[in-house]
Write a protein that holds these residues in place. Structure first.
Motif, mmCIF file in Angstrom:
data_model
loop_
_atom_site.group_PDB
_atom_site.id
_atom_site.type_symbol
_atom_site.label_atom_id
_atom_site.label_comp_id
_atom_site.label_asym_id
_atom_site.label_seq_id
_atom_site.Cartn_x
_atom_site.Cartn_y
_atom_site.Cartn_z
ATOM 1 N N THR A 269 15.985 39.598 46.307
ATOM 2 C CA THR A 269 16.675 38.908 47.886
ATOM 3 C C THR A 269 18.341 38.813 47.928
ATOM 4 O O THR A 269 18.925 39.180 47.377
ATOM 5 C CB THR A 269 16.279 37.674 48.042
ATOM 6 N N ASP B 188 17.816 33.870 40.045
ATOM 7 C CA ASP B 188 17.659 32.344 39.973
ATOM 8 C C ASP B 188 17.091 32.192 38.524
ATOM 9 O O ASP B 188 17.496 31.438 38.323
ATOM 10 C CB ASP B 188 17.028 32.291 41.348
ATOM 11 N N ARG C 67 19.493 29.404 47.024
ATOM 12 C CA ARG C 67 19.483 30.835 46.265
ATOM 13 C C ARG C 67 20.895 30.585 45.465
ATOM 14 O O ARG C 67 21.375 29.337 45.911
ATOM 15 C CB ARG C 67 19.042 32.114 46.941
ATOM 16 N N GLU D 178 15.880 36.537 53.320
ATOM 17 C CA GLU D 178 15.889 34.522 52.914
ATOM 18 C C GLU D 178 14.893 34.024 53.664
ATOM 19 O O GLU D 178 14.034 33.715 52.878
ATOM 20 C CB GLU D 178 16.972 34.245 54.039
ATOM 21 N N HIS E 75 9.793 32.718 42.391
ATOM 22 C CA HIS E 75 10.759 32.526 42.569
ATOM 23 C C HIS E 75 11.528 32.363 41.054
ATOM 24 O O HIS E 75 11.769 31.252 40.171
ATOM 25 C CB HIS E 75 11.123 30.703 42.549
ATOM 26 N N GLY F 278 22.087 38.726 45.254
ATOM 27 C CA GLY F 278 22.237 37.713 45.913
ATOM 28 C C GLY F 278 23.203 36.679 46.235
ATOM 29 O O GLY F 278 22.568 35.340 47.210
ATOM 30 N N ALA G 137 23.020 32.974 49.360
ATOM 31 C CA ALA G 137 22.793 32.004 48.247
ATOM 32 C C ALA G 137 23.888 30.344 48.398
ATOM 33 O O ALA G 137 24.594 30.468 49.274
ATOM 34 C CB ALA G 137 23.492 33.196 47.541
ATOM 35 N N ARG H 118 11.630 34.929 51.493
ATOM 36 C CA ARG H 118 11.227 35.188 50.859
ATOM 37 C C ARG H 118 11.049 33.537 50.742
ATOM 38 O O ARG H 118 10.481 32.792 50.301
ATOM 39 C CB ARG H 118 12.871 35.080 50.016
ATOM 40 N N CYS I 298 23.820 32.877 42.690
ATOM 41 C CA CYS I 298 23.907 34.115 42.356
ATOM 42 C C CYS I 298 25.195 33.378 40.849
ATOM 43 O O CYS I 298 25.660 32.540 41.250
ATOM 44 C CB CYS I 298 25.130 34.765 43.547
ATOM 45 N N LEU J 228 17.895 24.459 43.149
ATOM 46 C CA LEU J 228 17.672 25.591 42.667
ATOM 47 C C LEU J 228 16.033 25.584 41.880
ATOM 48 O O LEU J 228 15.493 26.736 42.247
ATOM 49 C CB LEU J 228 18.394 26.032 42.149
#
Length: 389
Positions: free
Chosen positions: A214, A97, A126, A40, A92, A166, A170, A43, A128, A120
């Protein structure tokens, strides 16, 4: 038909391509790209780079800083991003996502847009998407076993999901559950729920072939999770309909991103075949190698045309169900062939991690399974042919 890419999209692709080559590819050896995907913190670092260079989330609604790209626009931008498997993470526009941004943009009410879509779409959070189950919903979503029981003020959700991409770190999840009773008994509904919560248990992280997403993939259990009425996404009992809003475009965006990776692998293999000599001449001059590069070129070309046509139909307001199924099979299998040939062209080098081709080969194998296995899409297409008799 006009296959000319509009100047503004060509410019965007060049901008994204330069960003990926200059900023992202040098980070591909970072140890924070683990066997379970980028961490994370990695990311967030990648997202910050994209934000700094003005290429973050071009598909997102303009009200949140995106460019409101059409489906065709996404085809151009996402292929450019996919040139590195970390590119979609940085922009992204990776799964899940990207698909959730599209779903929320279409279905969420104003309060839900502010609470969930805004963080988001801006890359601050993030998410899921919890639909797939160990012995239930997967390629056949009608086997959904997770239940939502109506209670005062909302619902209690019980069930187990798996391969939930993910889930770790999340900020929220979209849960698909079957109504246990009431007016919509037996019908699927989508629910929004913040994470982490004690009632959402991450049981274990699955060891999978792929390492691009991720947070990896998880088994997730819902233990009497309470969701208030206002956190139902859309209308009760309409979950399967909303799933199609998400899944048809989302399976196509997988094709777009992986096509970019296939182009990268082809570039690496072609460069190697032009530099390496064997038996008195360059590898590319040997028909066995040259023909594989030519076959790669044709597979990439065919995949791109399938993507562009399906994206164009979606932009016309068509459901494009058959076309997206067709594109998913064409692209997943063509891109897999490209990966396989590139490993073969590179020989011993292709078996090592000295290039990204080895990782691409492993990761892209899963693409023939997720978002509908090739066999399910073939079955769906064959069923349409039977109905036309």
């Amino acid at each position: 038909m006009d296959f000319t890419v509009p100047p503004e999209l060509a410019e965007l692709a060049e901008e994204i391509g330069a960003f990926v080559r200059n900023q992202i590819i040098p980070l591909e050896k970072d140890p924070r790209w683990t066997d379970h995907g980028p961490t994370e913190d990695f990311r967030r670092e990648l997202v910050d780079l994209a934000r700094k260079h003005g290429v973050l989330a071009p598909h997102a609604p303009s009200e949140y800083g995106g460019r409101d790209l059409s489906h065709f626009g996404r085809a151009i931008a996402f292929e450019a991003a996919g040139y590195s498997m970390l590119g979609p993470i940085a922009l992204h526009c990776a799964a899940p996502d990207e698909g959730n941004i599209h779903l929320l943009d279409v279905v969420a009410d104003e309060r839900q847009r502010e609470r969930w879509l805004k963080p988001l779409a801006t890359g601050e959070a993030r998410s899921c998407f919890a639909m797939t189950e160990p012995m239930g919903a997967g390629a056949d979503p009608s086997l959904l076993e997770t239940l939502a029981e109506p209670v005062d003020g909302g619902y209690r959700i019980r069930g187990r999901k798996w391969l939930i991409t993910g889930a770790q770190d999340a900020a929220f999840t979209i849960v698909m559950a079957k109504m246990a009773s009431g007016e919509h008994e037996g019908k699927a509904t989508m629910f929004l729920a913040d994470m982490p919560r004690p009632e959402i248990v991450l049981e274990r992280q699955l060891d999978t072939m792929d390492s691009t997403f991720t947070g990896g993939h998880w088994v997730v259990r819902f233990d009497d999770l309470f969701v208030p009425e206002e956190d139902v996404l859309g209308a009760d009992g309409e979950g399967f309909r909303y799933a199609q809003v998400r899944l048809a475009p989302a399976r196509l965006t997988h094709c777009m991103r992986w096509l970019g990776a296939a182009v990268r692998a082809q570039d690496i293999a072609r460069d190697y075949a032009n530099r390496r000599t064997a038996f008195g001449k360059q590898l590319v001059e040997h028909e066995g190698i040259g023909f594989m590069l030519a076959d790669n070129d044709m597979d990439i070309y065919t995949a791109r045309l399938a993507i562009w046509h399906t994206a164009w139909l979606l932009d016309q307001g068509e459901r494009a169900s058959a076309e997206s199924s067709r594109a998913k099979v064409i692209c997943s299998e063509a891109i897999w062939r490209v990966a396989d040939r590139c490993v073969q062209i590179l020989g011993g080098l292709g078996l090592t991690r000295d290039t990204v081709v080895e990782r691409f080969f492993r990761d892209v194998r899963a693409f023939r399974v997720y978002d509908g296995p090739s066999e399910v899409h073939r079955w769906a297409l064959a069923r349409r042919m039977r109905e036309k008799r």
